[in-house]
Write an enzyme that holds these catalytic residues in place. Structure first.
Site, PDB file in Angstrom:
ATOM      1  N   ASP A   1       1.418  32.458  -0.237  1.00 14.48           N
ATOM      2  CA  ASP A   1       2.862  33.362   0.006  1.00 14.48           C
ATOM      3  C   ASP A   1       2.654  34.266   1.141  1.00 14.48           C
ATOM      4  OD1 ASP A   1       3.587  31.730  -2.218  1.00 14.48           O
ATOM      5  OD2 ASP A   1       2.708  33.258  -3.456  1.00 14.48           O
TER       6      ASP A   1
ATOM      7  N   THR B   1      10.130  29.163  -1.491  1.00 19.60           N
ATOM      8  CA  THR B   1      10.878  30.250  -2.075  1.00 19.60           C
ATOM      9  C   THR B   1       9.859  30.853  -3.247  1.00 19.60           C
ATOM     10  OG1 THR B   1      12.620  30.945  -3.402  1.00 19.60           O
ATOM     11  CG2 THR B   1      11.955  28.612  -3.634  1.00 19.60           C
ATOM     12  N   HIS B   2       9.677  31.924  -3.120  1.00 22.34           N
ATOM     13  CA  HIS B   2       8.655  32.840  -4.089  1.00 22.34           C
ATOM     14  C   HIS B   2       9.474  33.795  -4.918  1.00 22.34           C
ATOM     15  CE1 HIS B   2       4.990  34.422  -5.475  1.00 22.34           C
ATOM     16  NE2 HIS B   2       5.217  35.660  -4.888  1.00 22.34           N
TER      17      HIS B   2
ATOM     18  N   ARG C   1      -8.914  16.743  -2.984  1.00 21.81           N
ATOM     19  CA  ARG C   1      -7.503  17.573  -2.775  1.00 21.81           C
ATOM     20  C   ARG C   1      -7.292  17.297  -1.234  1.00 21.81           C
ATOM     21  NH1 ARG C   1      -4.963  21.818  -5.832  1.00 21.81           N
ATOM     22  NH2 ARG C   1      -3.544  22.359  -4.425  1.00 21.81           N
TER      23      ARG C   1
HETATM   24  C1  GAR Z   1      11.278  29.758  -8.766  1.00 17.61           C
HETATM   25  O1  GAR Z   1      11.490  30.968  -9.049  1.00 17.61           O
HETATM   26  C2  GAR Z   1      10.252  29.649  -7.567  1.00 17.61           C
HETATM   27  O2  GAR Z   1      10.393  30.783  -6.880  1.00 17.61           O
HETATM   28  C3  GAR Z   1       9.105  29.678  -8.369  1.00 17.61           C
HETATM   29  O3  GAR Z   1       9.245  28.754  -9.495  1.00 17.61           O
HETATM   30  C4  GAR Z   1      10.807  28.699  -9.941  1.00 17.61           C
HETATM   31  C5  GAR Z   1      10.991  27.272  -9.888  1.00 17.61           C
HETATM   32  O4  GAR Z   1      12.377  27.199 -10.378  1.00 17.61           O
HETATM   33  N1  GAR Z   1       8.029  29.223  -7.446  1.00 17.61           N
HETATM   34  C6  GAR Z   1       6.784  29.752  -7.514  1.00 17.61           C
HETATM   35  O5  GAR Z   1       6.415  30.791  -8.220  1.00 17.61           O
HETATM   36  C7  GAR Z   1       5.792  29.218  -6.511  1.00 17.61           C
HETATM   37  N2  GAR Z   1       4.543  30.015  -6.531  1.00 17.61           N
HETATM   38  P1  GAR Z   1      13.040  25.974 -10.491  1.00 17.61           P
HETATM   39  O6  GAR Z   1      12.166  24.734 -10.793  1.00 17.61           O
HETATM   40  O7  GAR Z   1      14.062  25.971 -11.397  1.00 17.61           O
HETATM   41  O8  GAR Z   1      13.704  25.787  -9.060  1.00 17.61           O
END
Ligand code: GAR
Length: 211
Positions: free
Chosen positions: A147, A110-111, A67
């Site tokens: 996060d 973004t979470h 990793r």
């Molecule tokens: C988003 O909602 C983002 O916040 C989440 O995945 C989605 C991606 O959507 N990320 C996480 O959960 C990270 N822990 P997208 O591929 O359509 O942009």
């Protein structure tokens, strides 16, 4: 105006990436996506970048001995595009020490939940199961935790009585894309500084801490 160079990392559909790509079509936005990277091949996020003529790359954990080696290779590849800001937009891996040594303080994620509630991979599901009436999305400066980084922006989304994880997440993503575009644009145009847990917009005298 010089445009801030963004490298965006994705793992899936890439709708947040697409929102950024669309925003950068206007030079006044103040940023351009110079490359899109992923931890896997064959995803729509990479295809979106290719259709827009943006450089792409994939670094798969399984192609590296450990990793930590993956993390170092990812950091090196991202560095080759000389980003001002790295945006994790649905990137489903935790970055490690080498990545943070290179890009700590200028990587945002973004979470899909209101931090500090519901960290991890299942923000919408966990919020729904807990029974909260509002949830949302959080843009934060990535640190070594899950996060846990300093919050740059949040947006609130009501939970409906008949929501499923899928309907809730889709509604969060509408608000999340708007928040991401607005906030990354401000970071690019105005600069920002992390002061403890607080993030302030604007350009500051001590160049080592501001971007
Ligand atoms: C988003 O909602 C983002 O916040 C989440 O995945 C989605 C991606 O959507 N990320 C996480 O959960 C990270 N822990 P997208 O591929 O359509 O942009």
């Amino acid at each position: 105006m010089t445009r801030a160079r963004l490298v965006v990392l994705v793992s899936g559909a890439g709708s947040n990436l697409q929102a950024l790509i669309d925003a950068t079509a206007d030079p006044a936005y103040g940023a351009e996506v110079v490359a899109v990277g992923a931890d896997r091949d064959g995803i729509e996020g990479l295809a979106r970048a290719e259709r827009s003529g943006i450089a792409t790359f994939a670094q798969r954990v399984g192609d590296h001995g450990s990793r930590a080696e993956w993390d170092a290779a990812l950091a090196e590849r991202v560095a080759s595009y000389r980003p001002d800001l790295v945006v994790l937009a649905g990137f489903m891996k935790l970055v490690g020490d080498d990545f943070l040594a290179a890009f700590g303080g200028r990587t945002v994620n973004t979470h899909p939940a209101l931090s500090p509630a519901f960290p991890g991979m299942h923000g919408p599901r966990d919020a729904l199961e807990y029974g909260v009436k509002v949830t949302g999305a959080t843009l934060f400066v990535v640190d070594a935790g899950v996060d846990t980084g300093a919050i740059v922006a949040q947006t609130v989304v009501p939970v409906a009585d008949d929501d499923t994880t899928e309907t809730l997440h889709e509604r969060i993503k509408v608000a999340e894309r708007a928040m991401l575009v607005d906030t990354v644009g401000r970071m690019a145009r105005e600069g920002f500084r992390v002061e403890g847990r607080r993030v302030r917009f604007g350009r500051f005298a001590s160049a080592d801490e501001s971007h």
